[in-house]
Scaffold this active site. Structure first.
Site, PDB file in Angstrom:
ATOM      1  N   GLY A 113      58.686  79.185  48.813  1.00  0.00           N
ATOM      2  CA  GLY A 113      58.648  80.646  48.714  1.00  0.00           C
ATOM      3  C   GLY A 113      58.088  81.122  47.389  1.00  0.00           C
ATOM      4  N   GLY A 139      60.736  84.113  44.380  1.00  0.00           N
ATOM      5  CA  GLY A 139      59.957  82.910  44.103  1.00  0.00           C
ATOM      6  C   GLY A 139      58.953  83.097  42.989  1.00  0.00           C
ATOM      7  N   LYS A 143      45.519  81.028  51.855  1.00  0.00           N
ATOM      8  CA  LYS A 143      45.680  82.418  51.435  1.00  0.00           C
ATOM      9  C   LYS A 143      45.407  82.558  49.937  1.00  0.00           C
ATOM     10  CE  LYS A 143      48.908  83.974  55.003  1.00  0.00           C
ATOM     11  NZ  LYS A 143      50.265  84.549  55.273  1.00  0.00           N
ATOM     12  N   LYS A 189      74.713  81.708  54.502  1.00  0.00           N
ATOM     13  CA  LYS A 189      74.527  80.930  53.279  1.00  0.00           C
ATOM     14  C   LYS A 189      75.629  79.886  53.138  1.00  0.00           C
ATOM     15  CE  LYS A 189      72.160  84.619  50.752  1.00  0.00           C
ATOM     16  NZ  LYS A 189      72.201  85.547  49.574  1.00  0.00           N
TER      17      LYS A 189
END
Length: 325
Positions: A10, A16, A42, A124
């Protein structure tokens, strides 16, 4: 500590990007970024390579055994996967254990909250439990709530450029619930120091830049901008009713991503302002270490400093490139 190899998942997202910058600034790591095959070409990924980041390509939904070779040689794996994809980390945890990863940093990076209050936090916790079940080294890092999502709009419109679309900032209860807050840009500096510290292995750590209630946030905005803000208070009873209604609607249509996001937002509100979970006292009660006590030389921006940047036009709108779901 000796130079560690860090793999970041990320790396082009909000958290990130901050973490990558922190790792690069500290200059003590060999850094790789894990990207999906569809993202490999990208411009954002190409920019990572130009910074000296090694690009590793893999689909984390692949069988765990297929990911082992990609993760091999990694000392620290940091995940900043999207909030809607927490359980996609389960496969990555298994692969990390098989590959010999020494420390796994799952995608926490949010406000302090115990299990059983927020759907997102419970997901989580599933990841945390899998990590511990496999006897995999870890650090669980939370950061409070972003300044970038905590400021009210100014009547002049000077802050509109930096506000997330549809962002509403009323005051909750009597506006006196204090919350841990942070500038996104400071998260990475803390994370870099945390993963370079043996004291944080197999620990919970929280990072923060300021501790303010909503009345204080409005006061700072008025002081720095010179503008007067209208204050609209939402009673706690109304918040609780909204959470119940949204949770029931989602229970009846669990495939509806929009309803899921609505529940997540309202549960954040309930946790922060009604239960008052997101505080240093509660974090320490839950067993967290305070990153500012560990690293007193780190000087994160105060909210007032952030507002100075904001009114000067120097704050980037969160999720300007879109949200990862």
């Amino acid at each position: 500590m000796s130079e560690q190899t860090v793999l970041l998942l990320g790396a082009t997202g909000e958290t990130g990007t901050s973490i990558l910058n922190g790792l690069l600034d500290l200059g003590k790591f060999k850094i790789s970024a894990l990207v999906r095959p569809s993202s490999a070409e990208k411009p954002d990924v190409e920019a990572l390579a130009e910074k000296g980041v090694k690009i590793l390509i893999a689909d984390i939904s692949s069988p765990a055994d297929d990911l082992v070779s990609v993760l091999s040689g990694t000392d620290v794996l940091i995940s900043t996967i999207g909030g809607m994809a927490q359980l996609a980390q389960m496969n990555l945890v298994t692969a990390a254990k098989k590959a010999g990863v020494k420390r796994f940093i799952p995608c926490d990076f949010a406000s302090i909250c115990p299990p059983g209050v927020m759907m997102l936090q419970d997901e989580k916790e599933e990841v945390h439990n899998q990590i511990r079940k496999l006897f995999l080294g870890y650090t669980f890092i939370d950061v409070g709530y972003w300044y970038q999502l905590s400021f009210p709009p100014l009547p002049s419109g000077r802050t509109a450029y930096a506000m997330f679309p549809g962002m509403q900032v009323p005051l909750h209860g009597n506006g006196e619930a204090s919350n841990l807050l942070i500038d996104i840009r400071d998260i990475g500096s803390f994370v870099a120091r945390i993963i370079d510290d043996e004291r944080t292995l197999n620990k919970y750590v929280y990072c923060w830049g300021d501790l303010l209630n909503e009345n204080q946030i409005f006061n700072v905005m008025e002081e720095v901008s010179g503008e007067k803000l209208e204050r609209v208070y939402v009673p706690n009873e109304e918040i609780e009713a909204q959470v119940r209604q949204a949770t029931q609607a989602f229970a009846n249509d669990k495939a509806n991503a929009q309803l899921r996001v609505g529940v997540m937002i309202l549960q954040y509100t309930y946790s922060k302002y009604v239960r008052k979970d997101n505080t240093p006292e509660y974090a320490k009660y839950l067993g967290y270490l305070d990153a500012r006590e560990l690293y007193p030389d780190l000087k994160p921006k105060s909210f007032k400093q952030f507002v100075g940047d904001l009114v000067d036009g120097n704050v980037q709108r969160p999720y300007a490139k879109g949200m990862s779901m």
